[in-house]
Design a protein around this motif. Structure first.
Motif, PDB file in Angstrom:
ATOM      1  N   PRO A 325     -17.779-104.328   5.409  1.00 19.57           N
ATOM      2  CA  PRO A 325     -17.817-103.180   6.320  1.00 19.57           C
ATOM      3  C   PRO A 325     -19.006-102.249   6.128  1.00 19.57           C
ATOM      4  O   PRO A 325     -19.528-101.695   7.101  1.00 19.57           O
ATOM      5  CB  PRO A 325     -16.489-102.466   6.039  1.00 19.57           C
ATOM      6  N   GLU A 326     -19.460-102.094   4.886  1.00 16.54           N
ATOM      7  CA  GLU A 326     -20.553-101.149   4.637  1.00 16.54           C
ATOM      8  C   GLU A 326     -21.925-101.730   5.011  1.00 16.54           C
ATOM      9  O   GLU A 326     -22.927-101.004   5.038  1.00 16.54           O
ATOM     10  CB  GLU A 326     -20.564-100.718   3.166  1.00 16.54           C
ATOM     11  N   SER A 327     -21.993-103.017   5.312  1.00 14.14           N
ATOM     12  CA  SER A 327     -23.276-103.657   5.570  1.00 14.14           C
ATOM     13  C   SER A 327     -23.942-103.099   6.826  1.00 14.14           C
ATOM     14  O   SER A 327     -25.156-102.864   6.834  1.00 14.14           O
ATOM     15  CB  SER A 327     -23.078-105.170   5.708  1.00 14.14           C
ATOM     16  N   LEU A 328     -23.184-102.874   7.890  1.00 17.56           N
ATOM     17  CA  LEU A 328     -23.751-102.299   9.108  1.00 17.56           C
ATOM     18  C   LEU A 328     -24.282-100.900   8.837  1.00 17.56           C
ATOM     19  O   LEU A 328     -25.388-100.552   9.266  1.00 17.56           O
ATOM     20  CB  LEU A 328     -22.700-102.261  10.218  1.00 17.56           C
ATOM     21  N   ARG A 329     -23.520-100.099   8.125  1.00 13.42           N
ATOM     22  CA  ARG A 329     -23.948 -98.739   7.812  1.00 13.42           C
ATOM     23  C   ARG A 329     -25.250 -98.750   7.024  1.00 13.42           C
ATOM     24  O   ARG A 329     -26.177 -97.974   7.308  1.00 13.42           O
ATOM     25  CB  ARG A 329     -22.852 -98.018   7.020  1.00 13.42           C
ATOM     26  N   GLU A 330     -25.356 -99.639   6.044  1.00 14.11           N
ATOM     27  CA  GLU A 330     -26.563 -99.716   5.225  1.00 14.11           C
ATOM     28  C   GLU A 330     -27.777-100.098   6.069  1.00 14.11           C
ATOM     29  O   GLU A 330     -28.865 -99.541   5.895  1.00 14.11           O
ATOM     30  CB  GLU A 330     -26.349-100.738   4.108  1.00 14.11           C
ATOM     31  N   ALA A 331     -27.584-101.048   6.988  1.00 17.46           N
ATOM     32  CA  ALA A 331     -28.701-101.488   7.828  1.00 17.46           C
ATOM     33  C   ALA A 331     -29.186-100.362   8.731  1.00 17.46           C
ATOM     34  O   ALA A 331     -30.395-100.129   8.876  1.00 17.46           O
ATOM     35  CB  ALA A 331     -28.275-102.698   8.654  1.00 17.46           C
ATOM     36  N   VAL A 332     -28.243 -99.652   9.358  1.00 14.20           N
ATOM     37  CA  VAL A 332     -28.629 -98.551  10.244  1.00 14.20           C
ATOM     38  C   VAL A 332     -29.297 -97.438   9.451  1.00 14.20           C
ATOM     39  O   VAL A 332     -30.332 -96.893   9.880  1.00 14.20           O
ATOM     40  CB  VAL A 332     -27.391 -98.015  11.004  1.00 14.20           C
ATOM     41  N   ALA A 333     -28.743 -97.085   8.304  1.00 14.62           N
ATOM     42  CA  ALA A 333     -29.337 -96.030   7.488  1.00 14.62           C
ATOM     43  C   ALA A 333     -30.752 -96.398   7.061  1.00 14.62           C
ATOM     44  O   ALA A 333     -31.655 -95.544   7.040  1.00 14.62           O
ATOM     45  CB  ALA A 333     -28.455 -95.773   6.262  1.00 14.62           C
ATOM     46  N   HIS A 334     -30.952 -97.657   6.749  1.00 10.95           N
ATOM     47  CA  HIS A 334     -32.275 -98.111   6.306  1.00 10.95           C
ATOM     48  C   HIS A 334     -33.325 -97.904   7.391  1.00 10.95           C
ATOM     49  O   HIS A 334     -34.420 -97.364   7.121  1.00 10.95           O
ATOM     50  CB  HIS A 334     -32.195 -99.584   5.908  1.00 10.95           C
TER      51      HIS A 334
END
Length: 380
Positions: A325-334
């Motif tokens: 679940p956190e993978s999408l958040r990490e990509a967008v934040a990056h």
């Protein structure tokens, strides 16, 4: 060449199947070919200079499903006498068309585009959903066994079809309208006004374009809650709009729903975004990913299905792990925090899709039509 196009979806309803049929019809017209379109009603009487034969339909989830009745499909095909029957995303009308074409001795090309087994599995709990998915695959295999050639839109989908025993398969992707979707729209007054209204404080705009339905998994965007200086912009309509909006609001995501947009207004929406996110894991292709890339947007999408062919990870965008679940958040934040990287990825994506015009893809399709004719001739 005379081409009969039988489609499960058509105007006025917009989705990937409709878009593909419309672009192919336009390119066939430009090349001087003759065509007839068979589609569920309501449908326009003509498109791209070709007659559209409307067929009876019933609404299912705000979408018309065609009902072949009284041999109407076979009669229309017999009257038109095509060289090849192009069956777009066959399931109900398409099954009737493939059967009718076999009786008439007509060459057929079936274009697989909708992951129906995944859809029915999603809507059924546990064993019920798994059983429904198996039944869907049996039906799909039975249909496509009647086709002289089945075309898959991505390498992942091609492999899945072959794994389920679908014979005579080949790859045929999708084109993108680079004349409509391009970064030049950023200089447009309407685009600048839209961006000012959406990002009055200079927010990074994370855009989504597509149908709002369970299989699009839009609630994955809830993971973006709390990311500073970011606003989510959703373009599209569908049965889960209210549910999706409520879920994102409850999660604390700053989201704006713009509704359905077409043509220039859709192009302006893409151009107003800073980056593009797709959330669904059941895409056989992902046309909106190409449209975003043509607009020089970096694309973030799940590392599953069609997006695997469309996103060059770390070069034109980022692929996230849909099981984490956190993978999408990490990509967008990056990407939200690195404008230079966003612009570099966006330009790389634009250059990557530039050769994928509908004209070139239709030329490939014509070659597939010829292959189907040869196969039918040998089998006949």
């Amino acid at each position: 060449m005379r081409v009969a196009i039988v489609t499960e979806s058509f105007l006025p309803y917009l989705n990937g199947v409709t878009t593909s049929v419309c672009r192919v019809a336009e390119c066939l017209r430009d090349r001087g070919h003759e065509a007839l379109i068979l589609a569920p009603r309501p449908a326009p009487s003509h498109y791209a200079g070709y007659a559209v034969h409307g067929l009876a339909s019933v609404p299912v989830r705000q979408f018309p499903v065609g009902l072949p009745m009284g041999g109407e499909v076979e009669a229309a095909l017999a009257d038109f006498a095509p060289d090849v029957v192009h069956v777009a995303s066959p399931f109900v009308l398409g099954a009737s068309a493939l059967s009718a074409a076999a009786r008439l001795g007509l060459a057929t090309v079936a274009v697989y585009q909708t992951d129906m087994p995944s859809y029915v599995r999603q809507h059924g709990p546990g064993a019920v959903g798994r059983g429904a998915a198996r039944a869907a695959w049996r039906w799909i295999r039975r249909m496509h066994e009647m086709a002289d050639l089945t075309l898959a839109p991505s390498s992942a989908t091609l492999a899945e079809l072959r794994a389920h025993g679908i014979p005579r398969t080949a790859l045929w992707a999708r084109g993108v309208d680079a004349a409509l979707f391009h970064p030049g729209w950023r200089a447009d007054a309407g685009t600048r006004a839209l961006r000012r209204s959406l990002a009055p404080k200079g927010e990074v705009l994370v855009g989504y374009v597509g149908r709002l339905a369970p299989e699009k998994e839009l609630t994955r965007l809830a993971s973006l809650a709390g990311l500073p200086g970011l606003r989510v912009v959703v373009v599209g309509e569908g049965p889960t709009r209210d549910e999706d909006a409520a879920a994102l609001a409850a999660a604390g995501v700053d989201a704006v729903f713009l509704g359905r947009r077409e043509g220039d207004d859709l192009a302006r929406a893409y151009a107003a975004f800073d980056l593009f996110v797709h959330t669904g894991t059941r895409e056989t292709f992902g046309q909106t990913l190409q449209e975003a890339a043509a607009t020089a947007l970096p694309v973030i999408a799940p590392a599953r299905g069609g997006p695997l062919d469309l996103v060059d990870h770390s070069r034109t965008g980022l692929l996230f792990d849909p099981d984490r679940p956190e993978s999408l958040r990490e990509a967008v934040a990056h990407l939200a925090g690195d404008r230079v990287k966003r612009e570099a990825m966006g330009e790389a994506g634009r250059l990557r899709v530039a050769p994928r015009s509908w004209a070139s893809l239709t030329d490939q399709l014509l070659t597939h039509y010829s292959s189907a004719q040869q196969a039918r001739s040998l089998a006949g």
